[in-house]
Each structure stands twice: as structure tokens, then as C-alpha cells.
Design a protein around this motif. Structure first.
Motif, PDB file in Angstrom:
ATOM      1  N   CYS A   1       4.258  -3.956   7.840  1.00 42.54           N
ATOM      2  CA  CYS A   1       3.113  -4.698   8.366  1.00 42.54           C
ATOM      3  C   CYS A   1       1.858  -4.303   7.598  1.00 42.54           C
ATOM      4  CB  CYS A   1       2.949  -4.395   9.857  1.00 42.54           C
ATOM      5  SG  CYS A   1       1.620  -5.307  10.668  1.00 42.54           S
ATOM      6  N   ASP A   2       1.065  -5.299   7.224  1.00 39.21           N
ATOM      7  CA  ASP A   2      -0.180  -5.042   6.485  1.00 39.21           C
ATOM      8  C   ASP A   2       0.057  -4.204   5.240  1.00 39.21           C
ATOM      9  OD1 ASP A   2      -1.662  -6.469   8.374  1.00 39.21           O
ATOM     10  OD2 ASP A   2      -1.907  -4.703   9.640  1.00 39.21           O
ATOM     11  N   GLY A   3       1.190  -4.440   4.574  1.00 39.65           N
ATOM     12  CA  GLY A   3       1.468  -3.797   3.297  1.00 39.65           C
ATOM     13  C   GLY A   3       2.014  -2.390   3.367  1.00 39.65           C
ATOM     14  N   GLY A   4       2.309  -1.898   4.572  1.00 45.12           N
ATOM     15  CA  GLY A   4       2.843  -0.543   4.694  1.00 45.12           C
ATOM     16  C   GLY A   4       3.963  -0.473   5.720  1.00 45.12           C
ATOM     17  N   ILE A   5       4.811   0.522   5.592  1.00 43.10           N
ATOM     18  CA  ILE A   5       5.899   0.718   6.547  1.00 43.10           C
ATOM     19  C   ILE A   5       5.351   1.505   7.738  1.00 43.10           C
ATOM     20  CG2 ILE A   5       8.125   1.841   6.948  1.00 43.10           C
ATOM     21  CD1 ILE A   5       8.824   1.260   4.038  1.00 43.10           C
TER      22      ILE A   5
ATOM     23  N   VAL B   1      20.030  -2.648   4.890  1.00 42.87           N
ATOM     24  CA  VAL B   1      18.732  -2.374   5.502  1.00 42.87           C
ATOM     25  C   VAL B   1      18.036  -3.700   5.793  1.00 42.87           C
ATOM     26  CG1 VAL B   1      16.440  -1.348   5.170  1.00 42.87           C
ATOM     27  CG2 VAL B   1      18.488  -0.129   4.391  1.00 42.87           C
ATOM     28  N   ALA B   2      17.622  -3.877   7.041  1.00 45.98           N
ATOM     29  CA  ALA B   2      16.866  -5.063   7.440  1.00 45.98           C
ATOM     30  C   ALA B   2      15.381  -4.772   7.295  1.00 45.98           C
ATOM     31  CB  ALA B   2      17.197  -5.442   8.873  1.00 45.98           C
ATOM     32  N   LEU B   3      14.676  -5.704   6.692  1.00 50.68           N
ATOM     33  CA  LEU B   3      13.237  -5.590   6.484  1.00 50.68           C
ATOM     34  C   LEU B   3      12.566  -6.625   7.384  1.00 50.68           C
ATOM     35  CD1 LEU B   3      10.992  -4.241   4.723  1.00 50.68           C
ATOM     36  CD2 LEU B   3      11.349  -6.096   3.076  1.00 50.68           C
ATOM     37  N   ILE B   4      11.852  -6.176   8.403  1.00 52.95           N
ATOM     38  CA  ILE B   4      11.233  -7.094   9.350  1.00 52.95           C
ATOM     39  C   ILE B   4       9.723  -6.884   9.365  1.00 52.95           C
ATOM     40  CG2 ILE B   4      13.318  -7.097  10.770  1.00 52.95           C
ATOM     41  CD1 ILE B   4      11.749  -5.400  12.837  1.00 52.95           C
ATOM     42  N   GLY B   5       9.024  -7.862   9.932  1.00 54.93           N
ATOM     43  CA  GLY B   5       7.582  -7.762  10.022  1.00 54.93           C
ATOM     44  C   GLY B   5       6.947  -9.132  10.017  1.00 54.93           C
ATOM     45  N   PRO B   6       5.665  -9.221  10.342  1.00 49.47           N
ATOM     46  CA  PRO B   6       4.985 -10.519  10.404  1.00 49.47           C
ATOM     47  C   PRO B   6       4.860 -11.167   9.027  1.00 49.47           C
ATOM     48  CG  PRO B   6       3.401  -8.735  10.579  1.00 49.47           C
ATOM     49  CD  PRO B   6       4.759  -8.101  10.650  1.00 49.47           C
ATOM     50  N   SER B   7       4.734 -12.488   9.032  1.00 50.92           N
ATOM     51  CA  SER B   7       4.508 -13.219   7.785  1.00 50.92           C
ATOM     52  C   SER B   7       3.208 -12.736   7.158  1.00 50.92           C
ATOM     53  CB  SER B   7       4.420 -14.720   8.063  1.00 50.92           C
ATOM     54  OG  SER B   7       5.646 -15.198   8.589  1.00 50.92           O
ATOM     55  N   GLY B   8       3.229 -12.578   5.851  1.00 51.79           N
ATOM     56  CA  GLY B   8       2.051 -12.086   5.146  1.00 51.79           C
ATOM     57  C   GLY B   8       1.934 -10.574   5.131  1.00 51.79           C
ATOM     58  N   GLY B   9       2.947  -9.893   5.672  1.00 53.08           N
ATOM     59  CA  GLY B   9       2.895  -8.437   5.737  1.00 53.08           C
ATOM     60  C   GLY B   9       3.342  -7.737   4.473  1.00 53.08           C
ATOM     61  N   GLY B  10       3.917  -8.501   3.512  1.00 51.06           N
ATOM     62  CA  GLY B  10       4.310  -7.910   2.235  1.00 51.06           C
ATOM     63  C   GLY B  10       5.798  -7.879   1.959  1.00 51.06           C
TER      64      GLY B  10
ATOM     65  N   SER C   1       8.130 -10.275   1.175  1.00 50.61           N
ATOM     66  CA  SER C   1       8.558 -10.996  -0.026  1.00 50.61           C
ATOM     67  C   SER C   1       8.026 -10.349  -1.290  1.00 50.61           C
ATOM     68  CB  SER C   1       8.107 -12.462   0.033  1.00 50.61           C
ATOM     69  OG  SER C   1       8.785 -13.163   1.055  1.00 50.61           O
ATOM     70  N   THR C   2       6.779  -9.895  -1.242  1.00 50.47           N
ATOM     71  CA  THR C   2       6.195  -9.235  -2.410  1.00 50.47           C
ATOM     72  C   THR C   2       6.952  -7.963  -2.750  1.00 50.47           C
ATOM     73  OG1 THR C   2       4.013 -10.134  -1.879  1.00 50.47           O
ATOM     74  CG2 THR C   2       4.092  -8.227  -3.361  1.00 50.47           C
ATOM     75  N   LEU C   3       7.355  -7.204  -1.739  1.00 49.64           N
ATOM     76  CA  LEU C   3       8.128  -5.988  -1.986  1.00 49.64           C
ATOM     77  C   LEU C   3       9.437  -6.320  -2.694  1.00 49.64           C
ATOM     78  CD1 LEU C   3       8.756  -2.986  -1.701  1.00 49.64           C
ATOM     79  CD2 LEU C   3       9.542  -3.446   0.643  1.00 49.64           C
ATOM     80  N   LEU C   4      10.160  -7.324  -2.202  1.00 50.54           N
ATOM     81  CA  LEU C   4      11.425  -7.702  -2.835  1.00 50.54           C
ATOM     82  C   LEU C   4      11.194  -8.168  -4.265  1.00 50.54           C
ATOM     83  CD1 LEU C   4      13.218  -9.653   0.059  1.00 50.54           C
ATOM     84  CD2 LEU C   4      13.443  -7.242  -0.559  1.00 50.54           C
ATOM     85  N   ARG C   5      10.157  -8.952  -4.482  1.00 47.50           N
ATOM     86  CA  ARG C   5       9.879  -9.482  -5.816  1.00 47.50           C
ATOM     87  C   ARG C   5       9.470  -8.371  -6.779  1.00 47.50           C
ATOM     88  NH1 ARG C   5       9.335 -15.007  -6.194  1.00 47.50           N
ATOM     89  NH2 ARG C   5       7.821 -14.837  -7.869  1.00 47.50           N
ATOM     90  N   CYS C   6       8.800  -7.339  -6.283  1.00 50.59           N
ATOM     91  CA  CYS C   6       8.451  -6.201  -7.137  1.00 50.59           C
ATOM     92  C   CYS C   6       9.697  -5.383  -7.489  1.00 50.59           C
ATOM     93  CB  CYS C   6       7.423  -5.314  -6.449  1.00 50.59           C
ATOM     94  SG  CYS C   6       5.733  -5.964  -6.459  1.00 50.59           S
ATOM     95  N   ILE C   7      10.603  -5.225  -6.533  1.00 49.30           N
ATOM     96  CA  ILE C   7      11.841  -4.483  -6.805  1.00 49.30           C
ATOM     97  C   ILE C   7      12.647  -5.180  -7.892  1.00 49.30           C
ATOM     98  CG2 ILE C   7      14.070  -3.793  -5.840  1.00 49.30           C
ATOM     99  CD1 ILE C   7      12.636  -3.343  -3.164  1.00 49.30           C
ATOM    100  N   ASN C   8      12.694  -6.520  -7.820  1.00 50.93           N
ATOM    101  CA  ASN C   8      13.489  -7.290  -8.776  1.00 50.93           C
ATOM    102  C   ASN C   8      12.694  -7.682 -10.022  1.00 50.93           C
ATOM    103  OD1 ASN C   8      16.069  -8.456  -9.335  1.00 50.93           O
ATOM    104  ND2 ASN C   8      15.202 -10.470  -8.957  1.00 50.93           N
ATOM    105  N   GLN C   9      11.453  -7.202 -10.117  1.00 42.14           N
ATOM    106  CA  GLN C   9      10.601  -7.441 -11.289  1.00 42.14           C
ATOM    107  C   GLN C   9      10.184  -8.904 -11.454  1.00 42.14           C
ATOM    108  OE1 GLN C   9       9.840  -4.546 -13.822  1.00 42.14           O
ATOM    109  NE2 GLN C   9      10.024  -3.875 -11.716  1.00 42.14           N
ATOM    110  N   LEU C  10      10.232  -9.668 -10.363  1.00 49.28           N
ATOM    111  CA  LEU C  10       9.655 -11.006 -10.401  1.00 49.28           C
ATOM    112  C   LEU C  10       8.137 -10.917 -10.314  1.00 49.28           C
ATOM    113  CD1 LEU C  10      12.191 -12.832  -8.078  1.00 49.28           C
ATOM    114  CD2 LEU C  10      11.871 -13.243 -10.520  1.00 49.28           C
TER     115      LEU C  10
ATOM    116  N   ARG D   1       0.831  -1.193   0.000  1.00 48.45           N
ATOM    117  CA  ARG D   1       0.000   0.000   0.000  1.00 48.45           C
ATOM    118  C   ARG D   1       0.876   1.257   0.000  1.00 48.45           C
ATOM    119  NH1 ARG D   1      -5.052  -1.930   1.778  1.00 48.45           N
ATOM    120  NH2 ARG D   1      -4.915  -4.040   2.664  1.00 48.45           N
ATOM    121  N   GLY D   2       1.352   1.632  -1.166  1.00 47.37           N
ATOM    122  CA  GLY D   2       2.105   2.875  -1.287  1.00 47.37           C
ATOM    123  C   GLY D   2       3.407   2.893  -0.510  1.00 47.37           C
ATOM    124  N   VAL D   3       4.236   1.887  -0.699  1.00 49.07           N
ATOM    125  CA  VAL D   3       5.500   1.776   0.053  1.00 49.07           C
ATOM    126  C   VAL D   3       6.549   2.738  -0.504  1.00 49.07           C
ATOM    127  CG1 VAL D   3       7.429   0.253   0.624  1.00 49.07           C
ATOM    128  CG2 VAL D   3       5.073  -0.615   0.709  1.00 49.07           C
TER     129      VAL D   3
END
Length: 251
Positions: free
Chosen positions: A219-223, A30-39, A41-50, A18-20
Motif C-alpha cells: 500500500c502506498d508503495g511499501g509493504i 506469494v499473493a500480492l494484494i493491496g489497493p489499486s495504485g498502491g504499486g 503492477s509497478t513492482l512486477l514490471r520492475c522485477i521483470n525489467q519492463l 518506496r524501498g520494497v
């Protein structure tokens, strides 16, 4: 160096990001932490165009990596995608090594496919990188003959073979026996000390505190919170961050 601007990602009616907004400076970890399902992996995959973002932009050294047309995000060309993969490496939690290739062959193949490197040069670099990650003695072994920690070190060497500007790590120790995690974390620590720019999704709070310059809580798709790692991990300001860190400590 790397800038993520207003990045969103939806799968049908389900919005994952949600607008990261995020940035990495050259040489920063930079360490990226947060609960599972918080986004994470999706953020990393979007950065790398997967994954193709729904909207937003990713920029590397001022060059946009996400293609848009008429304000809408469009799939990148094969040439543009290859350029991204050369500059932004990715290490997965499941290793993603070719089972029918040896450790050395996995790294040789990556160079020849992505860079067009000659066979002899690719083999020499593969051996150098395997030595760097402490796997030179396993160059001729197939993934099935390696432990999880050993496979992950080969995967890191494969990513390094493309001379990336940035490496993304997606929970690199989550699929590894606890006794073997130190092998992988040690290699990552050495990369950080050598000045590699890294964005690391992790539940290893000790690594985040000791090695990363900054920690981001997603968490929940946002920082929800970000800041210097030691400060954020020892004295978080957001209630949700405190709740997450407490659960990690008790688990």
C-alpha cells in the motif's frame, strides 16, 4: 530464489515504490494484494525489467538482474534483458497476445524469438502446453475468437513455453468475465501444485487463502504487512490491511 532489495521507483516527482524488500523461495506461491495504485503492477514490471527501477536490486539465485554503474541503475543490455525474460515469465491482465496469430502461433513465436527453438520443436511444445491448460482444441483460433478466460490460458501457456524459474501474474483475472475466472484460477492452482514459483498480484482473496503460501499487503508503495496467507487474510494485524479486506468483502 528471488530477492527484491530496497527497490524504489519514481516517475518524475511521483514515487510509486518506496524501498520494497521481498523474497520468494523456490516453489513458493506469494499473493500480492493491496489497493489499486498502491504499486503492485509497478513492482512486477520492475522485477521483470519492463520498468527500470530508480534504485535497489533484484537477484535471482544470487545473480543480480538490475544493472548499476557508479551506484546508479542503468538500462540493461539487450542480452541481459533477454536473459531476465527467459527466467522470469509474466502474465498480464490484458493478455497481450498477437491478434494476427493463432493461439499456437503465439506460443511458437515466443519460443523462436526468445530461445531460438526450431519450428517443429516449438510447434510440438506449443501443442503440449495448450493441452496442459485445456486449450488444445483452440490451437488454430485467433484471440478474437476466444473468450477472455481462454485468451488468458493461452497467455499462461506462452509464458510456460520459455521454462521460466518464476512467473509473475499481474491481476490475471481482472479483465475476465466472472463466470470465466475459474478456468484461469484452476490452471494457476495446478501450476502451484506442480511446484512453480509464482508471485501473483490479485484481488481474488479465495485464491490467495487457498493456494498461496504467503500474502504480502502493498500500500502506498511499501509493504505494510506480510505473513502466512490464511493468518494474514483472516486475522490481519495492520489497520490498513483490515480496512482493505473489509472493502473487498463488502464489494
Amino acid at each position: 530464489m528471488l530477492v527484491v532489495d530496497s527497490l524504489t521507483k519514481s516517475f518524475g516527482d511521483h514515487t510509486v515504490l518506496r524501498g520494497v524488500d521481498l523474497h520468494l523461495d523456490k516453489g513458493e506461491v506469494v499473493a500480492l494484494i493491496g489497493p489499486s495504485g498502491g504499486g503492485k503492477s509497478t513492482l512486477l514490471r520492475c522485477i521483470n525489467q519492463l520498468e527500470l527501477p530508480t534504485s535497489g536490486q533484484v537477484t535471482l539465485d544470487g545473480t543480480p538482474l538490475v544493472s548499476t554503474r557508479g551506484g546508479a541503475v542503468v538500462a540493461p543490455s539487450a542480452k541481459a534483458l533477454l536473459r531476465v525474460r527467459r527466467q522470469i515469465g509474466m502474465v498480464f491482465q490484458s493478455f497481450n497476445l498477437f491478434a494476427n496469430m493463432t493461439a499456437e502461433q503465439n506460443i511458437v513465436f515466443a519460443q523462436r524469438a526468445a530461445l531460438g527453438t526450431g519450428k517443429d520443436e516449438a510447434r510440438e511444445r506449443a501443442r503440449t502446453l495448450l493441452e496442459r491448460v485445456g486449450m488444445g482444441h483452440k490451437a488454430g483460433s485467433h484471440p478474437s475468437q476466444l473468450s477472455g478466460g481462454q485468451q488468458q490460458r493461452v497467455a499462461i501457456a506462452r509464458s510456460l513455453a520459455l521454462d521460466p524459474r518464476v512467473i509473475l501474474f499481474d491481476e490475471p483475472t481482472s479483465a475476465i468475465d466472472p463466470e470465466m475466472r475459474s478456468e484461469v484460477l484452476s490452471v494457476m492452482r495446478e501450476l502451484a501444485e506442480a511446484g512453480m514459483t509464482m508471485l501473483v498480484s490479485t484481488h481474488e482473496m479465495g485464491f490467495a487463502k487457498q493456494v498461496s503460501d504467503r500474502t504480502v499487503f502493498l500500500c502506498d508503495g511499501g509493504i505494510l504487512e506480510e505473513g502466512p496467507s490464511r493468518s494474514l487474510l483472516e486475522q490481519p494485524t495492520h489497520d490498513r490491511t483490515r480496512q482493505f479486506l473489509r472493502a473487498i468483502a463488502e464489494g
